[in-house]
Design a protein around this motif. Structure first.
Motif, mmCIF file in Angstrom:
data_model
loop_
_atom_site.group_PDB
_atom_site.id
_atom_site.type_symbol
_atom_site.label_atom_id
_atom_site.label_comp_id
_atom_site.label_asym_id
_atom_site.label_seq_id
_atom_site.Cartn_x
_atom_site.Cartn_y
_atom_site.Cartn_z
ATOM 1 N N ASP A 17 84.652 74.083 -37.676
ATOM 2 C CA ASP A 17 85.446 74.559 -36.542
ATOM 3 C C ASP A 17 84.545 75.300 -35.555
ATOM 4 O O ASP A 17 83.821 76.234 -35.937
ATOM 5 C CB ASP A 17 86.546 75.502 -37.060
ATOM 6 N N ASP A 19 85.168 77.375 -33.101
ATOM 7 C CA ASP A 19 85.452 78.798 -32.926
ATOM 8 C C ASP A 19 84.878 79.619 -34.083
ATOM 9 O O ASP A 19 84.335 80.712 -33.875
ATOM 10 C CB ASP A 19 86.954 79.053 -32.803
ATOM 11 N N MET A 20 84.968 79.080 -35.294
ATOM 12 C CA MET A 20 84.429 79.797 -36.452
ATOM 13 C C MET A 20 82.898 79.806 -36.427
ATOM 14 O O MET A 20 82.281 80.786 -36.844
ATOM 15 C CB MET A 20 84.946 79.165 -37.748
ATOM 16 N N ARG A 21 82.288 78.720 -35.932
ATOM 17 C CA ARG A 21 80.833 78.682 -35.801
ATOM 18 C C ARG A 21 80.374 79.755 -34.808
ATOM 19 O O ARG A 21 79.399 80.456 -35.043
ATOM 20 C CB ARG A 21 80.367 77.301 -35.344
ATOM 21 N N LEU A 22 81.108 79.870 -33.706
ATOM 22 C CA LEU A 22 80.781 80.877 -32.708
ATOM 23 C C LEU A 22 80.962 82.281 -33.285
ATOM 24 O O LEU A 22 80.137 83.170 -33.060
ATOM 25 C CB LEU A 22 81.650 80.678 -31.461
ATOM 26 N N GLU A 23 82.016 82.466 -34.069
ATOM 27 C CA GLU A 23 82.248 83.773 -34.695
ATOM 28 C C GLU A 23 81.123 84.102 -35.679
ATOM 29 O O GLU A 23 80.665 85.251 -35.743
ATOM 30 C CB GLU A 23 83.602 83.798 -35.411
ATOM 31 N N TYR A 24 80.649 83.104 -36.413
ATOM 32 C CA TYR A 24 79.535 83.342 -37.336
ATOM 33 C C TYR A 24 78.269 83.714 -36.560
ATOM 34 O O TYR A 24 77.532 84.614 -36.964
ATOM 35 C CB TYR A 24 79.295 82.113 -38.230
ATOM 36 N N ILE A 26 78.151 85.245 -33.734
ATOM 37 C CA ILE A 26 78.354 86.623 -33.291
ATOM 38 C C ILE A 26 78.124 87.593 -34.458
ATOM 39 O O ILE A 26 77.504 88.645 -34.288
ATOM 40 C CB ILE A 26 79.754 86.796 -32.659
ATOM 41 N N GLU A 27 78.584 87.225 -35.661
ATOM 42 C CA GLU A 27 78.343 88.065 -36.844
ATOM 43 C C GLU A 27 76.846 88.218 -37.107
ATOM 44 O O GLU A 27 76.383 89.307 -37.473
ATOM 45 C CB GLU A 27 79.010 87.451 -38.075
ATOM 46 N N ARG A 30 75.525 90.728 -34.823
ATOM 47 C CA ARG A 30 75.903 92.088 -35.240
ATOM 48 C C ARG A 30 75.065 92.565 -36.423
ATOM 49 O O ARG A 30 74.846 93.758 -36.596
ATOM 50 C CB ARG A 30 77.384 92.145 -35.597
ATOM 51 N N ILE A 78 76.853 86.892 -27.893
ATOM 52 C CA ILE A 78 76.526 85.507 -28.274
ATOM 53 C C ILE A 78 75.020 85.311 -28.264
ATOM 54 O O ILE A 78 74.445 84.774 -29.224
ATOM 55 C CB ILE A 78 77.231 84.499 -27.348
ATOM 56 N N GLY A 81 73.286 86.673 -31.142
ATOM 57 C CA GLY A 81 73.325 85.759 -32.289
ATOM 58 C C GLY A 81 72.180 84.771 -32.256
ATOM 59 O O GLY A 81 71.563 84.474 -33.287
#
Length: 140
Positions: A17, A19-24, A26-27, A30, A78, A81
């Motif tokens: 997914d 959106d989940m790749r982008l969230e990862y 971003i993680e 962080r 982003i 990341g």
């Protein structure tokens, strides 16, 4: 603390997914240790990025051999990341090894090319070129 690059690659291959790749991504940004303010200098600034990006490249002796130590930061979550990806990819490599690595291959392997703006793509290219120049200089 960042996971090893092999773990990061495996994690991206599992997540389909966007959106989940982008969230990862971003993680990962962080999880990047903060770059101390005194290292956010013009000499460490990566020019060619739309966001502000700093990368500090150094060498540490590890087991009697020189190994790269990268630190970085961006004001964009982003892009931070992407900085984390480059830090995980190059840190711990000898300067000679690092000079032979094309960070853009990782970018393509993780399939970011078609999902990232051209400006961010140019920023990643600028980061890779900067790290390559530093590695070549440190290998000499």
């Amino acid at each position: 603390m960042l996971p090893p690059i092999a773990t990061i690659i495996d994690n991206f291959e599992i997540v389909e997914d966007e959106d989940m790749r982008l969230e990862y991504l971003i993680e990962l940004g962080r999880a990047l240790p903060p770059l101390p303010e005194p290292l956010r200098t013009d000499a460490n600034r990566v020019h060619g990025c739309e966001s502000q990006v700093w990368i500090d490249t150094g060498v540490e002796e590890e087991g009697g051999a020189p190994r790269l130590r990268l630190q970085g930061f961006s004001d964009s979550v982003i892009v931070r990341g992407f900085v984390a990806l480059m830090v995980a990819l190059y840190t711990g490599k000898s300067p000679k090894e690092a000079a032979g690595i094309d960070g853009l291959d990782l970018f393509r392997q993780l399939h970011f090319g078609s999902h990232v703006t051209s400006k961010r793509s140019n920023g990643v290219r600028a980061m890779v070129e900067r790290i390559h120049r530093d590695a070549v200089r440190l290998a000499a």
